[in-house]
Enzyme design. Sequence first.
Site, PDB file in Angstrom:
ATOM      1  CB  SER A  93     -42.008  49.029 113.435  1.00 31.93           C
ATOM      2  OG  SER A  93     -41.034  48.016 113.455  1.00 31.93           O
ATOM      3  CB  THR A 160     -40.800  28.349 107.797  1.00 30.23           C
ATOM      4  OG1 THR A 160     -40.444  27.731 109.053  1.00 30.23           O
ATOM      5  CG2 THR A 160     -39.535  28.801 107.080  1.00 30.23           C
ATOM      6  CE1 TYR A 193     -37.586  50.954 111.222  1.00 34.74           C
ATOM      7  CE2 TYR A 193     -37.295  48.579 111.376  1.00 34.74           C
ATOM      8  CZ  TYR A 193     -38.004  49.719 111.691  1.00 34.74           C
ATOM      9  OH  TYR A 193     -39.117  49.636 112.488  1.00 34.74           O
ATOM     10  CB  SER A 194     -31.036  47.850 113.215  1.00 35.12           C
ATOM     11  OG  SER A 194     -30.709  46.813 114.117  1.00 35.12           O
ATOM     12  CG  ASN A 195     -36.883  45.560 114.230  1.00 44.61           C
ATOM     13  OD1 ASN A 195     -37.878  46.205 114.495  1.00 44.61           O
ATOM     14  ND2 ASN A 195     -36.658  45.083 113.013  1.00 44.61           N
TER      15      ASN A 195
END
Length: 381
Positions: A93, A160, A193-195
């Site tokens: 980020s 995963t 917070y958001s990508n």
Amino acid sequence: MHVTRRRRRGLLALAGLSALLVTASAVPATAATAQPRDADPLQRAVDAVHDTGVVGVAAEVTSPDGSDSARAGTAALGTDRRMPPDGRFRIGSATKTFTATVVLQLVAEGRLSLDDTVERWLPGLVRADGVDGREITVRQLLQHTSGIPDVLPEADALLTADGYRSDRFRTFTPEELVGLALRQPLPETEWSYSNTNYILAAMIVHEVTGRSWEREVTDRIIRPLGLADTSAPGSFPFILGPHARAYTGFGTDAAIDVTLLNPSMAVGSGSIISTTHDLNRFFAALFDGRLLEPAELAEMTATVPAPDLGVDYGLGVAEIPLSCGGSYYGHVGELLGYRALAGATPDGSGTAVVYATGDGDRGTQAAMMALVDQELCATGS
């Protein structure tokens, strides 16, 4: 957001969520002093990060008096290879600071306004229950006050070990990512917070300039500053040049090599590859005025409270308190096996970058914060 613990962990790994940003007062005073007293202070701080269980650590700091660097651990599990002196890594980020810089350069050129709506540049794209691009501005995207949900790759991709193995080479389009995000629950707080915000910002850069976000970042920042070891790789899954391997356990005790990754799911938000040296040069140039005009730099550093993080957040940077008084501007980054923190004094005269490979533990973030705090406080002393 109502997400499971496993999904929340995946968000951190994929997106470099800034949950690592904590106030300097929350950093244990002993975090960087566990090694022998005759050791170099930077080396002590790097060793303290390594002692939290990561595989390898490297840091570089700059000040008016010069630069210093230190390393600990190994570049690959099962070997005695030292961390490369200027190894490349996925900065996660911290990419957002690059994206915000490009957007603000376009603002300075009169080609874009922070008050433009998302709808103006991406008509019809952001429409969902409770989310309307006609009411969201570019400023709100960069500031994380848009109310747009964060993006989760579908089917637990990369959350995963099996998901990683099956989808590590998959290419996501920005439009696909936005669509996935709009199917997520809305955030419950005004600052969230958001990508997705920065994926949209990258798309707007493309619409304004007619050229890709990757090309604009390269031509506006990477080449002019001579950041020879920095790249915006698009969908290219390999890290070229010297680098340490990245590892994660996906919530288990087994460390899996996750160095190979198509970073298209993080366009604009987390895909850049760089080095400690290049990141120091970028942050110094940003805050000493070489990349932005005073008006746009003032916009970048005009912050709002980010209550969940315990800091204030501007446009692509957080303002983080220093234990010695004052504050610095910086950003954390995390992308599947690499985690980093970069920061600079407000005038760019002092910078510090540290990155680590592997998951570490709850003390890793505190030790990284302590390192940057220690070094930037020393710059001002």
